[in-house]
Design an enzyme around this catalytic site. Structure first.
Site, PDB file in Angstrom:
ATOM      1  N   LYS A  50      -6.168  -5.608  -3.142  1.00 26.24           N
ATOM      2  CA  LYS A  50      -6.841  -6.129  -1.960  1.00 26.24           C
ATOM      3  C   LYS A  50      -7.883  -5.127  -1.481  1.00 26.24           C
ATOM      4  O   LYS A  50      -7.856  -3.963  -1.860  1.00 26.24           O
ATOM      5  CB  LYS A  50      -5.836  -6.450  -0.846  1.00 26.24           C
ATOM      6  CG  LYS A  50      -5.171  -5.228  -0.216  1.00 26.24           C
ATOM      7  CD  LYS A  50      -4.261  -5.646   0.923  1.00 26.24           C
ATOM      8  CE  LYS A  50      -3.537  -4.483   1.548  1.00 26.24           C
ATOM      9  NZ  LYS A  50      -4.349  -3.557   2.303  1.00 26.24           N
ATOM     10  N   CYS A  80      -2.259  -2.426   7.901  1.00 27.87           N
ATOM     11  CA  CYS A  80      -2.032  -3.419   6.854  1.00 27.87           C
ATOM     12  C   CYS A  80      -0.696  -4.146   6.995  1.00 27.87           C
ATOM     13  O   CYS A  80      -0.619  -5.348   6.718  1.00 27.87           O
ATOM     14  CB  CYS A  80      -2.159  -2.770   5.484  1.00 27.87           C
ATOM     15  SG  CYS A  80      -3.836  -2.119   5.210  1.00 27.87           S
ATOM     16  N   ASP A 106       0.781  -1.252   0.000  1.00 32.22           N
ATOM     17  CA  ASP A 106       0.000   0.000   0.000  1.00 32.22           C
ATOM     18  C   ASP A 106       0.808   1.296   0.000  1.00 32.22           C
ATOM     19  O   ASP A 106       0.383   2.282   0.615  1.00 32.22           O
ATOM     20  CB  ASP A 106      -0.958   0.038   1.198  1.00 32.22           C
ATOM     21  CG  ASP A 106      -1.923  -1.128   1.243  1.00 32.22           C
ATOM     22  OD1 ASP A 106      -2.010  -1.868   0.260  1.00 32.22           O
ATOM     23  OD2 ASP A 106      -2.587  -1.290   2.268  1.00 32.22           O
TER      24      ASP A 106
END
Length: 182
Positions: free
Chosen positions: A85, A118, A9
């Site tokens: 995701k 995350c 990310d």
């Protein structure tokens, strides 16, 4: 045993003028870039994780926006895997485990954003699945959080989560410490 780099990310919304700017996102991305370059030189597997937010009421990483795009400092090459995701855990409802199995990977070097969400979720899931993990703490970033009417600084959040991962779930090291091990 193959080792893979998993970059989680590192996307535009986490940078200045993004919808959810993190503390030290630029510095973390540059350390991730150093890891990425080392993996490219050694021709080792690289997996980019991209969060696309489909949760009702979400305010960042919205589909079809510039903010959802992977940041230029770690932009994937055409031959590198990109996995989209929708949850903090990069394994949940994705093909990440299948990709790692096909590459015969059992060791992961993990970096990315956010440390407390995350990165933490993915490292713990990887450990549960039997992967040996190393986390580049200075190639991760987070933000200030609020709990019980107290602001917890990004620095404190980051250090607490890295301390929680270190030892059992992963070996948490600096980029400088990890580069010679690639």
């Amino acid at each position: 045993m193959n080792k893979a780099l998993v970059i989680i990310d590192i996307q535009n919304d986490y940078f200045k003028e993004g919808k959810c700017e993190l503390v030290c996102s630029k510095e973390a991305s540059l350390n991730a870039q150093a890891l990425l370059n080392a993996f490219r030189i050694k021709k080792l597997p690289i997996i980019h994780i991209q969060h696309v937010n489909i949760r009702k009421g979400a305010t960042f990483f919205m589909p079809n926006t510039q903010g959802v795009e992977i940041h230029k400092n770690v932009a994937p090459n055409s031959n590198e895997t990109v996995i989209k995701k929708h949850y903090p855990n990069s394994f949940l409802e994705t093909n990440l485990e299948d990709v790692l199995e096909s590459l015969k990977v059992k060791e992961l070097v993990i970096c990315g954003m956010m440390s407390h969400m995350c990165v933490d979720s993915t490292v713990r899931a990887a450990f549960d699945k039997g992967y040996v993990c190393e986390v580049a703490h200075d190639a991760c970033a987070t933000k200030d959080l609020t709990f019980s009417d107290k602001v917890v600084s990004a620095n404190e959040v980051h250090h607490a989560f890295m301390a929680g991962l270190n030892y059992l779930f992963a070996k948490v090291k600096s980029t400088h410490e990890l580069l010679p091990l690639i």
